[in-house]
Design an enzyme around this catalytic site. Structure first.
Site, short mmCIF file in Angstrom:
data_model
loop_
_atom_site.label_atom_id
_atom_site.label_comp_id
_atom_site.label_asym_id
_atom_site.label_seq_id
_atom_site.Cartn_x
_atom_site.Cartn_y
_atom_site.Cartn_z
N GLU A 83 -69.30 63.56 -6.42
CA GLU A 83 -70.17 64.53 -5.36
C GLU A 83 -71.54 64.47 -6.64
O GLU A 83 -72.32 65.55 -5.59
CB GLU A 83 -69.55 66.22 -6.65
N GLU B 17 -59.21 65.42 -6.57
CA GLU B 17 -58.82 66.21 -7.00
C GLU B 17 -57.69 66.66 -7.16
O GLU B 17 -57.08 67.43 -8.09
CB GLU B 17 -60.38 67.85 -6.77
#
Length: 259
Positions: free
Chosen positions: A112, A132
């Site tokens: 990210e 995640e």
């Protein structure tokens, strides 16, 4: 230069190089690291002398493994600061260019961070993933939103819903990696990209980045093109706006002043 605990910061001329410096945990980050990095980027954003930045990771194994899950499991603070993961993922008003030199694993928050940059240079050993959901989380630092804005929807969902690992070569094929280089050369390649950017007017570069992102928010192409965004107007009123054509006419390199 300030001494930092979780990163190193080196300014080379107009370029700031930020190295995530927790190689013992593959440059994973926690709250204290986010706070430190937020101050690093605040300083960068406010500096008239720094025109672009490169972010990379210490060591040859990882760019960043993302969230420090061991710290989270131990009950330590792991939340973001106002500007997001690594002080960068939620920083939406930074018009200066950012380059990610991905020198290894870029997982979760690490990926990210890279996605929040404008250019991604990856070494051949780089690996990207948003894992995640495998630990009960989502890629909430921009992964679930930025990735489908960069690559096709089905390809993005294929990564988001499985957490699968993607090589640097596949990342370039998918479209989120600009260049793949041999292992150990990500930072030098990122500097090469930075040098190309520095050949351009800094105000024109910032106006271009700002217009690009703000234009994407408009309902259609015509609306985007008819608007003069603040950075564009500032560039038109600058000394550098005159310096560029003057240098071209005089057959010399422009002397950009960022004024």
């Amino acid at each position: 230069m300030t001494n930092y605990q979780y990163c190193t910061v080196t300014d080379e001329g107009r370029i700031r190089i930020v190295t995530l410096n927790r190689p013992d945990v593959m440059n994973a980050l926690h709250s204290d690291a986010h706070e430190e990095l937020e101050s690093v980027w605040d300083e960068f954003a406010a500096s008239d002398d720094l025109w672009l930045a490169i972010i990379t990771g210490a060591g040859d194994r990882a760019f960043s493994a993302g969230n420090d899950l061991k710290a989270q499991a131990a009950g330590k603070r792991t939340g973001f600061v106002r500007s997001g993961f690594a002080g960068i993922t939620h920083r939406f008003n930074l018009d200066k260019p950012l380059i990610a030199a991905v020198n290894g694993i870029a997982m979760g928050g690490g990926f990210e961070i890279a996605l929040s940059c404008d250019i991604i240079v990856a070494s051949e050993n780089a690996v990207f993933a948003l894992p995640e959901p495998r630990v009960g989380l989502i890629a909430g630092a921009g992964g679930v939103h930025r990735l489908p804005r960069i690559i096709p929807q089905k390809q993005a969902l294929g990564m988001i819903l499985t957490g699968r690992r993607v090589s640097a070569a596949e990342g370039k094929e998918l479209g989120f990696v600009n260049e793949v280089v041999p292992a150990g050369q990500a930072l030098s390649a990122a500097k090469r990209w930075a040098d190309l950017i520095l050949e351009c007017s800094p105000k024109a570069i910032r106006a271009s980045k700002q217009s690009y992102f703000r234009g994407l928010e408009e309902p259609n192409l015509e609306t985007a093109m008819r608007k003069i965004y603040p950075g564009h107007q500032e560039n038109k009123e600058s000394q550098d706006y005159l310096e560029g054509p003057k240098a071209f006419a005089e057959k010399r390199k422009p002397n950009w002043q960022n004024k």
